[in-house]
Design a protein around this motif. Structure first.
Motif, PDB file in Angstrom:
ATOM      1  N   CYS A  82       0.823  -1.213   0.000  1.00 16.08           N
ATOM      2  CA  CYS A  82       0.000   0.000   0.000  1.00 16.08           C
ATOM      3  C   CYS A  82       0.858   1.264   0.000  1.00 16.08           C
ATOM      4  O   CYS A  82       0.483   2.272  -0.602  1.00 16.08           O
ATOM      5  CB  CYS A  82      -0.932   0.006   1.214  1.00 16.08           C
ATOM      6  N   SER A  83       2.013   1.216   0.674  1.00 25.19           N
ATOM      7  CA  SER A  83       2.884   2.396   0.693  1.00 25.19           C
ATOM      8  C   SER A  83       3.521   2.650  -0.663  1.00 25.19           C
ATOM      9  O   SER A  83       3.792   3.795  -1.020  1.00 25.19           O
ATOM     10  CB  SER A  83       3.974   2.234   1.754  1.00 25.19           C
ATOM     11  N   VAL A  84       3.787   1.600  -1.423  1.00 27.47           N
ATOM     12  CA  VAL A  84       4.341   1.767  -2.761  1.00 27.47           C
ATOM     13  C   VAL A  84       3.298   2.385  -3.683  1.00 27.47           C
ATOM     14  O   VAL A  84       3.613   3.214  -4.538  1.00 27.47           O
ATOM     15  CB  VAL A  84       4.848   0.409  -3.302  1.00 27.47           C
ATOM     16  N   THR A  85       2.045   2.014  -3.505  1.00 29.03           N
ATOM     17  CA  THR A  85       0.954   2.599  -4.276  1.00 29.03           C
ATOM     18  C   THR A  85       0.647   3.957  -3.661  1.00 29.03           C
ATOM     19  O   THR A  85       0.137   4.043  -2.554  1.00 29.03           O
ATOM     20  CB  THR A  85      -0.296   1.690  -4.228  1.00 29.03           C
ATOM     21  N   PHE A  86       0.964   5.016  -4.354  1.00 33.20           N
ATOM     22  CA  PHE A  86       0.892   6.350  -3.750  1.00 33.20           C
ATOM     23  C   PHE A  86      -0.528   6.757  -3.392  1.00 33.20           C
ATOM     24  O   PHE A  86      -0.723   7.601  -2.532  1.00 33.20           O
ATOM     25  CB  PHE A  86       1.539   7.387  -4.681  1.00 33.20           C
ATOM     26  N   LEU A  87      -1.518   6.166  -4.023  1.00 30.67           N
ATOM     27  CA  LEU A  87      -2.898   6.500  -3.671  1.00 30.67           C
ATOM     28  C   LEU A  87      -3.323   5.868  -2.345  1.00 30.67           C
ATOM     29  O   LEU A  87      -4.244   6.343  -1.701  1.00 30.67           O
ATOM     30  CB  LEU A  87      -3.847   6.042  -4.787  1.00 30.67           C
ATOM     31  N   LEU A  88      -2.651   4.786  -1.947  1.00 34.68           N
ATOM     32  CA  LEU A  88      -3.020   4.083  -0.720  1.00 34.68           C
ATOM     33  C   LEU A  88      -1.968   4.238   0.378  1.00 34.68           C
ATOM     34  O   LEU A  88      -1.929   3.454   1.316  1.00 34.68           O
ATOM     35  CB  LEU A  88      -3.221   2.591  -1.022  1.00 34.68           C
ATOM     36  N   TRP A  89      -1.097   5.265   0.300  1.00 34.11           N
ATOM     37  CA  TRP A  89       0.003   5.379   1.252  1.00 34.11           C
ATOM     38  C   TRP A  89      -0.488   5.543   2.680  1.00 34.11           C
ATOM     39  O   TRP A  89       0.165   5.091   3.618  1.00 34.11           O
ATOM     40  CB  TRP A  89       0.930   6.531   0.866  1.00 34.11           C
ATOM     41  N   PHE A  90      -1.652   6.186   2.851  1.00 36.53           N
ATOM     42  CA  PHE A  90      -2.185   6.385   4.198  1.00 36.53           C
ATOM     43  C   PHE A  90      -2.510   5.037   4.856  1.00 36.53           C
ATOM     44  O   PHE A  90      -2.197   4.817   6.028  1.00 36.53           O
ATOM     45  CB  PHE A  90      -3.425   7.284   4.140  1.00 36.53           C
ATOM     46  N   PHE A  91      -3.116   4.124   4.097  1.00 38.24           N
ATOM     47  CA  PHE A  91      -3.404   2.783   4.628  1.00 38.24           C
ATOM     48  C   PHE A  91      -2.112   2.012   4.892  1.00 38.24           C
ATOM     49  O   PHE A  91      -2.021   1.231   5.834  1.00 38.24           O
ATOM     50  CB  PHE A  91      -4.295   1.998   3.656  1.00 38.24           C
ATOM     51  N   GLY A  92      -1.110   2.243   4.050  1.00 43.77           N
ATOM     52  CA  GLY A  92       0.184   1.600   4.258  1.00 43.77           C
ATOM     53  C   GLY A  92       0.828   2.015   5.559  1.00 43.77           C
ATOM     54  O   GLY A  92       1.436   1.197   6.260  1.00 43.77           O
ATOM     55  N   ILE A 134      10.185   4.488   5.890  1.00 49.73           N
ATOM     56  CA  ILE A 134      11.061   4.652   4.728  1.00 49.73           C
ATOM     57  C   ILE A 134      10.284   4.996   3.461  1.00 49.73           C
ATOM     58  O   ILE A 134      10.626   5.968   2.766  1.00 49.73           O
ATOM     59  CB  ILE A 134      11.927   3.389   4.541  1.00 49.73           C
ATOM     60  N   LEU A 135       9.249   4.240   3.136  1.00 53.71           N
ATOM     61  CA  LEU A 135       8.524   4.509   1.887  1.00 53.71           C
ATOM     62  C   LEU A 135       7.792   5.849   1.897  1.00 53.71           C
ATOM     63  O   LEU A 135       7.840   6.579   0.893  1.00 53.71           O
ATOM     64  CB  LEU A 135       7.583   3.346   1.578  1.00 53.71           C
ATOM     65  N   PRO A 136       7.118   6.243   2.992  1.00 52.98           N
ATOM     66  CA  PRO A 136       6.518   7.595   2.972  1.00 52.98           C
ATOM     67  C   PRO A 136       7.580   8.700   2.885  1.00 52.98           C
ATOM     68  O   PRO A 136       7.362   9.714   2.222  1.00 52.98           O
ATOM     69  CB  PRO A 136       5.765   7.676   4.295  1.00 52.98           C
ATOM     70  N   LEU A 137       8.739   8.498   3.522  1.00 54.02           N
ATOM     71  CA  LEU A 137       9.810   9.485   3.430  1.00 54.02           C
ATOM     72  C   LEU A 137      10.324   9.597   1.992  1.00 54.02           C
ATOM     73  O   LEU A 137      10.520  10.698   1.474  1.00 54.02           O
ATOM     74  CB  LEU A 137      10.948   9.119   4.371  1.00 54.02           C
ATOM     75  N   LEU A 138      10.514   8.449   1.331  1.00 53.41           N
ATOM     76  CA  LEU A 138      10.938   8.475  -0.071  1.00 53.41           C
ATOM     77  C   LEU A 138       9.875   9.126  -0.956  1.00 53.41           C
ATOM     78  O   LEU A 138      10.193   9.862  -1.890  1.00 53.41           O
ATOM     79  CB  LEU A 138      11.244   7.060  -0.557  1.00 53.41           C
ATOM     80  N   PHE A 140       7.738  11.431  -0.007  1.00 58.02           N
ATOM     81  CA  PHE A 140       7.778  12.874   0.248  1.00 58.02           C
ATOM     82  C   PHE A 140       8.957  13.524  -0.464  1.00 58.02           C
ATOM     83  O   PHE A 140       8.823  14.602  -1.053  1.00 58.02           O
ATOM     84  CB  PHE A 140       7.853  13.138   1.754  1.00 58.02           C
ATOM     85  N   LEU A 141      10.124  12.866  -0.429  1.00 59.65           N
ATOM     86  CA  LEU A 141      11.290  13.419  -1.114  1.00 59.65           C
ATOM     87  C   LEU A 141      11.080  13.466  -2.628  1.00 59.65           C
ATOM     88  O   LEU A 141      11.477  14.431  -3.296  1.00 59.65           O
ATOM     89  CB  LEU A 141      12.540  12.614  -0.774  1.00 59.65           C
ATOM     90  N   LEU A 142      10.450  12.434  -3.182  1.00 60.38           N
ATOM     91  CA  LEU A 142      10.154  12.427  -4.616  1.00 60.38           C
ATOM     92  C   LEU A 142       9.193  13.549  -4.969  1.00 60.38           C
ATOM     93  O   LEU A 142       9.397  14.280  -5.957  1.00 60.38           O
ATOM     94  CB  LEU A 142       9.585  11.067  -5.026  1.00 60.38           C
ATOM     95  N   PHE A 143       8.169  13.728  -4.146  1.00 64.16           N
ATOM     96  CA  PHE A 143       7.194  14.791  -4.380  1.00 64.16           C
ATOM     97  C   PHE A 143       7.854  16.168  -4.282  1.00 64.16           C
ATOM     98  O   PHE A 143       7.620  17.059  -5.117  1.00 64.16           O
ATOM     99  CB  PHE A 143       6.053  14.686  -3.369  1.00 64.16           C
TER     100      PHE A 143
END
Length: 154
Positions: A82-92, A134-138, A140-143
């Protein structure tokens, strides 16, 4: 060496007449007195009588409970996806937090010897950390880099 009476079709040995099975294999047998199994007899008690102690060392050991570590692993894997899927990051992130909790509890049980799946609990803990931090931080950095690149281009 020819067979004078071959089987139908000309191959194999000649057909044999069917043989009767021995008594006791499907045919009733006449039994007189003294034959067969005894009709009655003394019963055996299922447990020792009340006055005798139980022999030590024959109790069943408690089964290990592996549910916490396995739950942490499953939630961690789903949280990473879910974290890899940016639309579902909150659930991740939510599933990652739950995976950290269940993985830590499962690791504690495995350390105390109450569970046998220390590896699964550790993997759930690691996947939960990846999904939560890690994935939400990445992402955010990508965004931030995309937005910074768009601002500098104009």
């Amino acid at each position: 060496m020819s067979n004078t009476n071959p089987a139908p079709g000309g191959f194999g040995p000649p057909p044999q007449p069917p043989q009767q099975p021995a008594p006791g294999y499907g045919f009733p047998q006449q039994t007189g007195p003294g034959h067969g199994y005894p009709q009655g007899g003394p019963g055996y008690p299922a447990a020792p009588p009340v006055g005798y102690p139980q022999a030590p060392g024959y109790a069943m050991p408690a089964q290990p409970s592996n549910g916490m570590g396995t739950t942490g692993l499953v939630l961690g894997i789903i949280g990473v996806v879910c974290s890899v899927t940016f639309l579902l990051w909150f659930f991740g992130v939510i599933l990652g937090i739950l995976a950290i909790i269940f993985g830590a509890i499962g690791r504690g049980k495995a350390t105390r010897g109450e569970a046998t799946n220390k590896g699964a609990a550790t993997a759930g803990l690691v996947c939960g950390i990846i999904a939560t931090v890690i994935l939400p931080l990445l992402g955010f950095l990508l965004f931030a880099s995309i937005m910074g690149g768009l601002g500098a281009a104009s």
